[in-house]
Motif scaffolding. Structure first.
Motif, mmCIF file in Angstrom:
data_model
loop_
_atom_site.group_PDB
_atom_site.id
_atom_site.type_symbol
_atom_site.label_atom_id
_atom_site.label_comp_id
_atom_site.label_asym_id
_atom_site.label_seq_id
_atom_site.Cartn_x
_atom_site.Cartn_y
_atom_site.Cartn_z
ATOM 1 N N LEU A 205 0.762 -1.195 0.012
ATOM 2 C CA LEU A 205 0.076 0.073 -0.011
ATOM 3 C C LEU A 205 0.747 1.274 0.011
ATOM 4 C CD1 LEU A 205 -2.733 -1.035 2.482
ATOM 5 C CD2 LEU A 205 -2.941 -1.135 0.002
ATOM 6 N N ALA A 206 2.021 1.256 0.827
ATOM 7 C CA ALA A 206 2.941 2.446 0.850
ATOM 8 C C ALA A 206 3.412 2.644 -0.482
ATOM 9 C CB ALA A 206 3.765 2.217 1.950
ATOM 10 N N PHE A 207 4.086 1.671 -1.376
ATOM 11 C CA PHE A 207 4.671 1.799 -2.568
ATOM 12 C C PHE A 207 3.357 2.274 -3.474
ATOM 13 C CE2 PHE A 207 7.439 -1.852 -1.073
ATOM 14 C CZ PHE A 207 8.546 -1.232 -0.694
ATOM 15 N N THR A 208 2.175 1.794 -3.394
ATOM 16 C CA THR A 208 1.256 2.202 -4.259
ATOM 17 C C THR A 208 0.778 3.574 -4.148
ATOM 18 O OG1 THR A 208 0.482 -0.148 -4.300
ATOM 19 C CG2 THR A 208 -0.999 1.664 -5.282
ATOM 20 N N ILE A 209 0.594 4.032 -2.709
ATOM 21 C CA ILE A 209 0.218 5.498 -2.727
ATOM 22 C C ILE A 209 1.164 6.373 -2.936
ATOM 23 C CG2 ILE A 209 -0.181 7.036 -0.566
ATOM 24 C CD1 ILE A 209 -1.623 4.871 0.698
ATOM 25 N N CYS A 210 2.377 6.004 -2.860
ATOM 26 C CA CYS A 210 3.480 7.135 -3.256
ATOM 27 C C CYS A 210 3.493 6.999 -4.779
ATOM 28 C CB CYS A 210 4.834 6.429 -2.771
ATOM 29 S SG CYS A 210 5.040 6.925 -1.067
ATOM 30 N N GLY A 211 3.316 5.913 -5.385
ATOM 31 C CA GLY A 211 3.350 6.102 -6.883
ATOM 32 C C GLY A 211 2.119 6.595 -7.489
ATOM 33 N N THR A 212 0.980 6.686 -6.543
ATOM 34 C CA THR A 212 -0.358 7.472 -7.186
ATOM 35 C C THR A 212 0.188 8.971 -6.973
ATOM 36 O OG1 THR A 212 -1.831 5.660 -6.322
ATOM 37 C CG2 THR A 212 -2.697 8.048 -6.634
ATOM 38 N N GLY A 231 0.851 11.459 8.113
ATOM 39 C CA GLY A 231 0.385 10.273 7.335
ATOM 40 C C GLY A 231 0.897 9.856 6.118
ATOM 41 N N PHE A 232 1.241 10.897 5.203
ATOM 42 C CA PHE A 232 1.937 10.680 4.031
ATOM 43 C C PHE A 232 3.443 10.395 4.302
ATOM 44 C CE2 PHE A 232 3.917 12.068 -0.075
ATOM 45 C CZ PHE A 232 3.236 10.855 -0.858
ATOM 46 N N ARG A 233 3.925 11.163 5.002
ATOM 47 C CA ARG A 233 5.167 11.006 5.391
ATOM 48 C C ARG A 233 5.715 9.549 6.189
ATOM 49 N NH1 ARG A 233 5.117 16.275 7.586
ATOM 50 N NH2 ARG A 233 4.893 15.556 9.645
ATOM 51 N N ALA A 239 8.031 3.641 2.008
ATOM 52 C CA ALA A 239 8.227 3.100 0.665
ATOM 53 C C ALA A 239 9.686 3.421 0.164
ATOM 54 C CB ALA A 239 7.411 4.209 -0.141
ATOM 55 N N ALA A 240 10.679 3.826 1.154
ATOM 56 C CA ALA A 240 12.127 3.825 1.022
ATOM 57 C C ALA A 240 12.730 2.649 1.002
ATOM 58 C CB ALA A 240 12.601 4.989 1.727
ATOM 59 N N SER A 241 12.146 1.786 1.392
ATOM 60 C CA SER A 241 12.596 0.322 1.449
ATOM 61 C C SER A 241 13.102 -0.095 0.121
ATOM 62 C CB SER A 241 11.758 -0.482 1.958
ATOM 63 O OG SER A 241 11.089 -0.038 3.248
ATOM 64 N N ASP A 242 13.975 -1.015 0.371
ATOM 65 C CA ASP A 242 14.779 -1.809 -1.034
ATOM 66 C C ASP A 242 13.984 -2.298 -1.862
ATOM 67 O OD1 ASP A 242 16.516 -4.505 -2.014
ATOM 68 O OD2 ASP A 242 17.671 -2.746 -1.782
#
Length: 303
Positions: A205-212, A231-233, A239-242
């Motif tokens: 979800l984190a990767f997807t939200i940041c992509g959106t 919340g976004f932070r 989302a900064a994960s490898d």
């Protein structure tokens, strides 16, 4: 227990080999070096010469090498801390070189796929104890490791009746307890379903939200970055994960992740309906449940 595994008053192993001294592997080495209770001798293995040089500079291993087969020849315990997609290949290299009676373990975030990848390389005189320390940050590499990473976190063990001797399970459990972790044993399939909801889906979800957010029009995207609330932070930290590590996790645990994602999408649609039709009771109930989960995590020292 193997007579080369020392008593509780001494280091647990004579020689511990950590293959892949990234966040998890380097943290194990830091803890071992700090406390002196895991092993008398520490060997770090990495194919990346830059990482090898950095491990030497950090001074968290007695020997640093890129030759995995040579490193494990006299080891009492070999810990695979590589991405889950590389576990099978690395096991195929090191298991033939391991001494009889040694222990193989791993730190993979998925268990069924990792076990299936490693099992073909196993020998009857090698005990294999799959494990997963439920600890981490968004950082990677040797510099990401620190000695207290596992303090009061869970390490889940998924031993197998045919390849995990009782003494080996006891030794690996003791290793993680000496790293500061709580331990629990469960079936590999159950592990994967649990981790799909508490770890893998949140990352997805984190990767997807940041992509959106990144796909929005330029002006709006700039405002998102300028005015990002907490919340976004929080999502951007996850989302900064490898990316390679998480690609492997998603693909190796696809069935459990897809199951949990489908359930989440149904719940998200229910929340959308509640917002559309002013169903304040439903909205408040969901928020309260979220608050209760947060309080439980704090009470359990997991937040």
């Amino acid at each position: 227990m193997d007579d080369r595994i020392a008593s509780s008053a001494n280091p647990l192993f004579d020689t511990l080999v950590v293959i892949g001294p990234g966040l998890i592997g380097a943290s194990v080495l830091h803890r071992a070096r700090r406390d002196g209770t895991l092993a008398r001798r520490l060997i770090a293995v990495d194919v990346n010469p830059v990482f090898r040089d950095r491990v030497r500079e950090l001074g968290i291993a007695d020997e640093v090498t890129g030759d995995a087969a040579s490193a494990v020849a006299d080891a009492d315990c070999v810990m695979l801390c590589v991405p889950v997609g590389a576990m099978g290949e690395v096991a195929a290299t090191v298991v033939p070189a391991m001494r009889s009676g040694a222990i193989l373990t791993d730190t993979g975030s998925t268990k069924v796929a990792v076990i299936e990848a490693i099992k073909p390389s196993l020998r009857p005189d090698i005990s294999y104890v799959p494990a997963h320390p439920m600890a981490g940050t968004e950082f990677s590499g040797p510099d990401a490791g620190f000695a207290t990473l596992f303090d009061d976190r869970w390490c889940l063990l998924t031993p197998l009746q045919d390849v995990s001797s009782d003494s080996a399970v006891e030794a690996v459990e003791t290793l993680w307890q000496r790293c500061g972790a709580r331990t629990r044993t469960m079936a590999p399939e159950h592990h994967d379903r649990v981790c799909a909801i508490v770890s893998h889906l949140p990352h997805l979800l984190a990767f997807t939200i940041c992509g959106t957010a990144d796909d929005l029009a330029d002006q709006t995207r700039s405002e998102v970055l300028d005015f990002a609330a907490s919340g976004f932070r929080d999502f951007t930290r996850i989302a900064a994960s490898d990316p390679i590590m998480w690609r492997d996790i998603f693909l190796s645990n696809r069935e459990a992740i897809l199951e949990m994602l489908a359930r989440f999408m149904e719940d998200a649609q229910a929340m959308a309906r509640a917002i559309r039709w002013d169903d304040s009771d439903y909205i408040v109930d969901r928020i309260e449940r979220g608050r209760q989960i947060r309080r439980s995590l704090i009470g359990n020292h997991q937040a």
